[in-house]
Design a protein around this motif. Structure first.
Motif, PDB file in Angstrom:
ATOM      1  N   LYS A  46     -36.779  -5.206  34.709  1.00  0.00           N
ATOM      2  CA  LYS A  46     -35.941  -5.228  33.510  1.00  0.00           C
ATOM      3  C   LYS A  46     -36.105  -6.504  32.690  1.00  0.00           C
ATOM      4  O   LYS A  46     -35.632  -6.576  31.557  1.00  0.00           O
ATOM      5  N   LYS A  47     -36.793  -7.510  33.246  1.00  0.00           N
ATOM      6  CA  LYS A  47     -37.046  -8.732  32.479  1.00  0.00           C
ATOM      7  C   LYS A  47     -37.879  -8.443  31.234  1.00  0.00           C
ATOM      8  O   LYS A  47     -37.857  -9.219  30.272  1.00  0.00           O
ATOM      9  N   LEU A  48     -38.622  -7.338  31.255  1.00  0.00           N
ATOM     10  CA  LEU A  48     -39.462  -6.981  30.096  1.00  0.00           C
ATOM     11  C   LEU A  48     -38.778  -5.991  29.161  1.00  0.00           C
ATOM     12  O   LEU A  48     -39.402  -5.470  28.242  1.00  0.00           O
ATOM     13  N   GLN A  49     -37.512  -5.744  29.365  1.00  0.00           N
ATOM     14  CA  GLN A  49     -36.812  -4.710  28.603  1.00  0.00           C
ATOM     15  C   GLN A  49     -36.890  -4.935  27.093  1.00  0.00           C
ATOM     16  O   GLN A  49     -37.055  -4.001  26.320  1.00  0.00           O
ATOM     17  N   GLY A  50     -36.798  -6.186  26.664  1.00  0.00           N
ATOM     18  CA  GLY A  50     -36.833  -6.482  25.229  1.00  0.00           C
ATOM     19  C   GLY A  50     -38.196  -6.266  24.605  1.00  0.00           C
ATOM     20  O   GLY A  50     -38.311  -5.988  23.413  1.00  0.00           O
ATOM     21  N   GLU A  81     -59.748   0.180  27.344  1.00  0.00           N
ATOM     22  CA  GLU A  81     -59.446  -1.235  27.578  1.00  0.00           C
ATOM     23  C   GLU A  81     -58.095  -1.629  27.011  1.00  0.00           C
ATOM     24  O   GLU A  81     -57.450  -2.547  27.510  1.00  0.00           O
ATOM     25  N   TRP A  82     -57.649  -0.942  25.959  1.00  0.00           N
ATOM     26  CA  TRP A  82     -56.335  -1.268  25.402  1.00  0.00           C
ATOM     27  C   TRP A  82     -55.239  -1.048  26.435  1.00  0.00           C
ATOM     28  O   TRP A  82     -54.305  -1.845  26.557  1.00  0.00           O
ATOM     29  N   VAL A  83     -55.341   0.050  27.200  1.00  0.00           N
ATOM     30  CA  VAL A  83     -54.332   0.352  28.219  1.00  0.00           C
ATOM     31  C   VAL A  83     -54.353  -0.697  29.321  1.00  0.00           C
ATOM     32  O   VAL A  83     -53.309  -1.184  29.761  1.00  0.00           O
ATOM     33  N   TYR A  84     -55.550  -1.091  29.764  1.00  0.00           N
ATOM     34  CA  TYR A  84     -55.643  -2.138  30.792  1.00  0.00           C
ATOM     35  C   TYR A  84     -55.069  -3.462  30.275  1.00  0.00           C
ATOM     36  O   TYR A  84     -54.386  -4.187  30.999  1.00  0.00           O
ATOM     37  N   SER A 116     -50.728  -7.401  30.443  1.00  0.00           N
ATOM     38  CA  SER A 116     -49.738  -8.225  29.746  1.00  0.00           C
ATOM     39  C   SER A 116     -48.370  -8.150  30.414  1.00  0.00           C
ATOM     40  O   SER A 116     -47.492  -8.961  30.126  1.00  0.00           O
ATOM     41  N   MET A 117     -48.165  -7.175  31.310  1.00  0.00           N
ATOM     42  CA  MET A 117     -46.883  -7.017  32.000  1.00  0.00           C
ATOM     43  C   MET A 117     -46.852  -7.698  33.367  1.00  0.00           C
ATOM     44  O   MET A 117     -45.818  -7.674  34.046  1.00  0.00           O
ATOM     45  N   ILE A 118     -47.966  -8.289  33.764  1.00  0.00           N
ATOM     46  CA  ILE A 118     -47.993  -9.004  35.051  1.00  0.00           C
ATOM     47  C   ILE A 118     -47.005 -10.160  35.003  1.00  0.00           C
ATOM     48  O   ILE A 118     -46.941 -10.883  34.000  1.00  0.00           O
ATOM     49  N   PRO A 119     -46.199 -10.407  36.038  1.00  0.00           N
ATOM     50  CA  PRO A 119     -46.155  -9.766  37.362  1.00  0.00           C
ATOM     51  C   PRO A 119     -45.014  -8.758  37.490  1.00  0.00           C
ATOM     52  O   PRO A 119     -44.453  -8.597  38.575  1.00  0.00           O
ATOM     53  N   TYR A 120     -44.654  -8.116  36.376  1.00  0.00           N
ATOM     54  CA  TYR A 120     -43.440  -7.301  36.374  1.00  0.00           C
ATOM     55  C   TYR A 120     -43.710  -5.794  36.315  1.00  0.00           C
ATOM     56  O   TYR A 120     -42.801  -5.023  36.019  1.00  0.00           O
TER      57      TYR A 120
END
Length: 306
Positions: free
Chosen positions: A234-238, A266-269, A274-278
């Motif tokens: 949830k830290k990435l919720q915003g 590659e866009w999906v990867y 970009s969401m690491i480590p969440y």
């Protein structure tokens, strides 16, 4: 066309207190004598303008002359002007500039607060982009072939001769759509992958367009779609609404569950990285394995001095 130039001159005169023949000639890329004949034509048609002589002279309209604007209210016109001015900066060719001048005449004055701000200029070398756009626009308008040096996804160069039909802005990416002589078919070319561009003297004859056109469907519509199930902290919720429809999220106490449906590239990867480590990839398993493999490779690349 002369009528377009006459309307353009009229719009400039409405927007400016005074303008010289030289300024008009430079703006429309014609001779001063042509501008003088245009001014005579406007005067004979009943437009109330006059010329002031001397070093500070120029052409002016009578102060009471106004362009009727009852078919547009100010808020409607402001929105169009905002968009058109942004388009003019991103794609500065004469047709857009002419429209901007016409709408400027309908919206005298300006509020202190902009109600809408739009930036359409791409995030790349702006001079190079404008040069390419000018070249492609000339080819499109004059039915002339264009020679481009194009970089594919692996940055390999190919030389293409294309017949440009349409300039397309899809999302935030600019494309040119046209017939490619190398592939003997219609293609979409991303402008940021065009390394060089040259308008040729050879003309082309319009071919029948395929249906549906690429921008009438999703540009990735012919590529295989992968369904990806994720568990995200949830830290990435915003941040997530930039990429994921909130209606496609299940928000729990400490995590978010979502399903993405994208062509896997590659866009999906890049998005997943970009969401690491969440981020945790729940499905498919093969994507999770590939994701871990890429993570290990990145660790190895950056572990050289530890």
């Amino acid at each position: 066309m002369k009528i377009d130039r006459l309307i353009g001159i009229l719009m400039i005169l409405i927007n400016k207190d005074k303008v010289t023949a030289r300024q008009l000639a430079d703006h429309f890329d014609v001779s001063i004598r042509t501008i003088q004949r245009d001014i005579d034509t406007l005067t004979l048609s009943g437009v109330p303008l006059y010329a002031e002589t001397g070093s500070r002279g120029g052409y002016k309209l009578m102060e009471d002359y106004k362009l009727k604007s009852s078919y547009l209210n100010k808020n409607e016109a402001d929105i169009l002007v905002t968009f058109l001015k942004s388009l003019e900066k991103a794609a500065p060719y004469s047709d857009v500039k002419s429209i901007v001048n016409k709408f400027d005449a309908l919206t005298p004055g300006k509020d202190t607060l902009d109600k809408m701000v739009i930036h359409l200029t791409p995030g790349l070398d702006n001079i190079l982009f404008k040069n390419h756009l000018k070249c492609l626009s000339k080819g499109r308008d004059e039915f002339k072939k264009v020679k481009i040096t194009y970089l594919n996804i692996d940055y390999q160069e190919t030389t293409r001769i294309i017949c440009p039909y349409t300039l397309v802005m899809y999302g935030s990416v600019w494309y040119v759509y046209g017939y490619c002589e190398l592939r003997h078919d219609f293609r979409m070319f991303k402008l940021f992958r065009i390394k060089s561009c040259e308008t040729l003297n050879e003309t082309f004859v319009l071919k029948q367009l395929p249906s549906p056109l690429p921008w009438e469907i999703h540009l990735d519509g012919r590529r295989e779609i992968t369904e990806i199930k994720l568990e995200i902290d949830k830290k990435l919720q915003g941040k997530l609404p930039e990429y994921i429809d909130p209606s496609n999220m299940t928000i729990l106490e400490d995590k978010i569950l979502t399903t993405l449906r994208f062509p896997l590239d590659e866009w999906v990867y890049t998005l997943l990285m970009s969401m690491i480590p969440y981020v945790k990839i729940l499905e498919p398993d093969w994507l999770r394995v590939e994701f871990i493999s890429r993570l290990k490779k990145s660790i190895d690349l950056n572990n050289y001095d530890i």
